[in-house]
Design a protein around this motif. Structure first.
Motif, PDB file in Angstrom:
ATOM      1  N   ARG A   1       1.225  -1.408  -0.166  1.00 56.36           N
ATOM      2  CA  ARG A   1       0.037   0.058  -0.109  1.00 56.36           C
ATOM      3  C   ARG A   1       0.725   1.370   0.183  1.00 56.36           C
ATOM      4  O   ARG A   1       1.830   1.124   0.466  1.00 56.36           O
TER       5      ARG A   1
ATOM      6  N   ARG B   1      -3.511   3.113  -0.701  1.00 53.63           N
ATOM      7  CA  ARG B   1      -4.270   2.873  -1.479  1.00 53.63           C
ATOM      8  C   ARG B   1      -3.207   1.690  -1.716  1.00 53.63           C
ATOM      9  O   ARG B   1      -2.104   1.523  -1.944  1.00 53.63           O
TER      10      ARG B   1
ATOM     11  N   TRP C   1      -9.143  -9.461  -4.714  1.00 56.94           N
ATOM     12  CA  TRP C   1      -8.259  -8.716  -4.644  1.00 56.94           C
ATOM     13  C   TRP C   1      -7.563  -8.033  -6.013  1.00 56.94           C
ATOM     14  O   TRP C   1      -7.824  -6.273  -5.842  1.00 56.94           O
TER      15      TRP C   1
ATOM     16  N   PHE D   1      -9.128  -4.334  -5.740  1.00 61.29           N
ATOM     17  CA  PHE D   1      -8.706  -2.722  -5.605  1.00 61.29           C
ATOM     18  C   PHE D   1      -8.027  -1.987  -6.651  1.00 61.29           C
ATOM     19  O   PHE D   1      -7.316  -0.963  -7.339  1.00 61.29           O
TER      20      PHE D   1
END
Length: 626
Positions: A23, A28, A84, A88
């Motif tokens: 991240r 983010r 994921w 994301f």
């Protein structure tokens, strides 16, 4: 950020299988990965950052934290990683996108009275999908034929409810293409039998349906029930018409999906043929931005998860054929088995036979798909306008970059240094303005000197054109943006050359190939374009075209140099006699094979010089062999 600042202690990281996330400072997610051993994998990111691949190096320096989740098996890690990635959309993960919108045949099997229709929309729960199909008209024609055999409801909920209230069916009910369950012509159970029939047919049970109807037609004819026999005949013809639209590609009655991958410098295309009962029942394609360093095996794993991540178990065939096997074949096969509801799935690369021949066809389609995608993207006016707008805004230019020039240099270990100048106007190449430069002397000592030399020569000609009564058509135009292939040092050299000529108003930017970063003069950090940016794609195309043009000129120059290099070291052989020898024999290879007597046939070559040439070339060949 320095990775050592957020590196977790080695003892804190578990040794089990799991999924990890990097991240940034704003939390983010930058990258999602999986590992058999989390400690071993994560330590590899921090042990020697300088030895990482450039893309990975950039990722770990962009991140500010890393976290992980332990799972039980590698298959669970595979599934969680993909979940994921979809959630994301991490910047440093490979993300495929459909190269076009494909039509599907959808059946609302969970409805009280199921409906069949053609759709391109987002998948919904409770709906069974068949496809995708290459052309919408093909599946619509097929559906029209199938409704003659299985008159299933196709109307929307509003039309169906209105018919229920009024007691009158729609037009399809009157002409026999709908069994009209809305007015009770068939019961809901009878209508579900029709739906089951069309589902079985689309799933591949075609031979049984046609053969059973043929037997039933023969029996009806024997009983003199010609009306029923005629209806069965029409149904058989309709089913055979649908089958005729799907080419037989395999002699065996097999179900499989066949994938192939085609790459170029910037992007990759994936194509798949869905084969059911030995026939192509659908096709699909994806386009992905190719991240440097990503292997074909990694791309195979990624597109298989994309293809089967959100499908029903019946959509996963028992055999999946690929042109390159995934790096984690065992865990991928196990994941596919789970996606298929526990039934075995074989994942392999065909080496011979008709499956290999069909794989070659799929690969050709992938290649054509990528060519078509790039052609459409480059020629689309809206896309080009968006690209120019992004370049204008993100680089902070004073004017729209309607004319962009790009300079690139090419050499072989400092030898035969050349430069190329290519021009794009309104986002399209203007090839008549392309130019080559030969770089000699002190200017050829390194890349920055060569860049300064080429930029100075190009824009000196521009200034000469301004002062002339007749503008130079080759160099008389001023670009809105000068793009150079390289990072801060090349950008600085180009900026210095323009400033020395008094052309401070011309904007300069550099595109570094390895990290695809855009550098501006004097900036400590690059300007980062979004991954899907049309502006970045345009700059990449321009940079790659300049590189291609420079390489082609460099190869010609190197070939010309090599043609006479073997003769240069021979004492007493001057330019005129070298030219005479090449004119007489055509190449150095033929000169080397000639005898002393043959060499004397060349103008100006006597017996003594011929012997020297023969001996010199003989020694040169021996040195090359050693």
């Amino acid at each position: 950020m320095d990775p050592s600042e957020y590196r977790p202690a080695s003892g804190e990281i578990p040794t089990q299988a799991g999924v990890y996330r990097f991240r940034d400072e704003d939390r983010r997610v930058l990258y999602v990965g999986k590992a058999k051993n989390l400690r071993q994998r994560l330590n590899s990111y921090f042990a020697d950052p300088a030895g990482l691949h450039p893309r990975t190096f950039r990722m770990v320096h962009s991140a500010s934290s890393v976290e992980w989740t332990v799972v039980t098996t590698e298959v669970e890690a595979l599934q969680l990683e993909w979940t994921w990635i979809r959630e994301f959309s991490p910047r440093f993960n490979v993300m495929f996108r459909d190269d076009k919108s494909y039509p599907y045949l959808a059946i609302t099997t969970q409805d009280r009275v199921p409906r069949v229709y053609v759709t391109r929309g987002k998948r919904r729960q409770g709906v069974t999908y068949f496809g995708p199909f290459g052309q919408a008209w093909a599946i619509r024609e097929s559906l029209d034929q199938l409704l003659r055999v299985f008159p299933v409801r196709t109307c929307t909920s509003g039309v169906f409810k209105r018919a229920e209230r009024s007691g009158r069916p729609c037009l399809l009910g009157y002409i026999g293409k709908c069994a009209a369950p809305c007015v009770g012509r068939v019961s809901e159970d009878e209508h579900r039998d029709l739906v089951r029939g069309i589902t079985d047919f689309m799933s591949g049970s075609t031979g049984t349906m046609i053969s059973s109807r043929k037997k039933e037609m023969a029996a009806a004819a024997a009983d003199l029930d010609y009306e029923h026999a005629a209806r069965l005949r029409d149904q058989i013809q309709a089913l055979e018409t649908v089958l005729a639209k799907n080419a037989v590609v395999l002699s065996m009655n097999v179900d499989c999906d066949i994938f192939a991958l085609h790459l170029d410098e910037l992007e990759a295309a994936v194509q798949v043929f869905h084969v059911r009962g030995g026939r192509i029942r659908g096709e699909r394609g994806w386009i992905v931005e190719r991240l440097e360093g990503t292997t074909r095996g990694e791309l195979t794993s990624d597109y298989l998860r994309q293809a089967y991540g959100d499908v029903a178990p019946e959509a996963v065939p028992p055999e999946v054929l690929v042109d390159v096997g995934p790096d984690d074949r065992a865990s991928m096969e196990e994941w596919l088995r789970e996606r298929r509801g526990g039934s075995r799935v074989t994942l392999r690369v065909p080496e011979r036979g008709e499956k290999k021949a069909l794989l070659d066809t799929v690969r050709q389609n992938a290649e054509q798909s990528l060519v078509l995608h790039r052609t459409r993207r480059a020629s689309d006016l809206t896309t080009r306008s968006e690209a120019l707008r992004e370049v204008h805004e993100l680089l902070g230019l004073d004017e729209p970059p309607l004319r962009i020039e790009c300079i690139d240099n090419s050499h072989t270990q400092g030898q035969d240094v050349v430069g190329s100048l290519i021009v794009f106007e309104d986002g399209l190449p203007k090839k008549r303005d392309y130019r080559h430069f030969s770089v000699r002397g002190e200017a050829a000592r390194d890349d920055t000197s060569a860049m300064y030399d080429v930029v100075s020569r190009r824009f000196s000609r521009y200034l000469e054109s301004l002062a002339s009564d007749e503008p130079d058509e080759r160099f008389g135009y001023r670009p809105s943006l000068l793009l150079v292939d390289g990072g801060p040092s090349q950008v600085s050299a180009a900026r210095r050359a323009l400033d020395d000529l008094g052309l401070a108003g011309i904007a300069v930017a550099g595109l570094a190939k390895r990290l695809e970063e855009v550098w501006l003069p004097g900036d400590d950090y690059p300007t980062v374009f979004p991954r899907s940016s049309e502006g970045l794609y345009l700059l990449q195309r321009i940079r790659d075209e300049a590189h291609r043009f420079a390489i082609s000129f460099h190869r010609k120059k190197r070939a010309a140099t090599a043609k006479t290099s073997a003769l240069d070291a021979i004492p007493g052989l001057g330019p005129a006699r070298r030219k005479a020898l090449l004119k007489q024999f055509g190449s150095v290879a033929r000169i080397r094979k000639a005898s002393v007597e043959d060499l004397q046939a060349a103008e100006g070559v006597g017996a003594a010089l011929a012997a020297t040439i023969h001996e010199g070339l003989k020694e040169g060949a021996a040195q090359d062999d050693s």
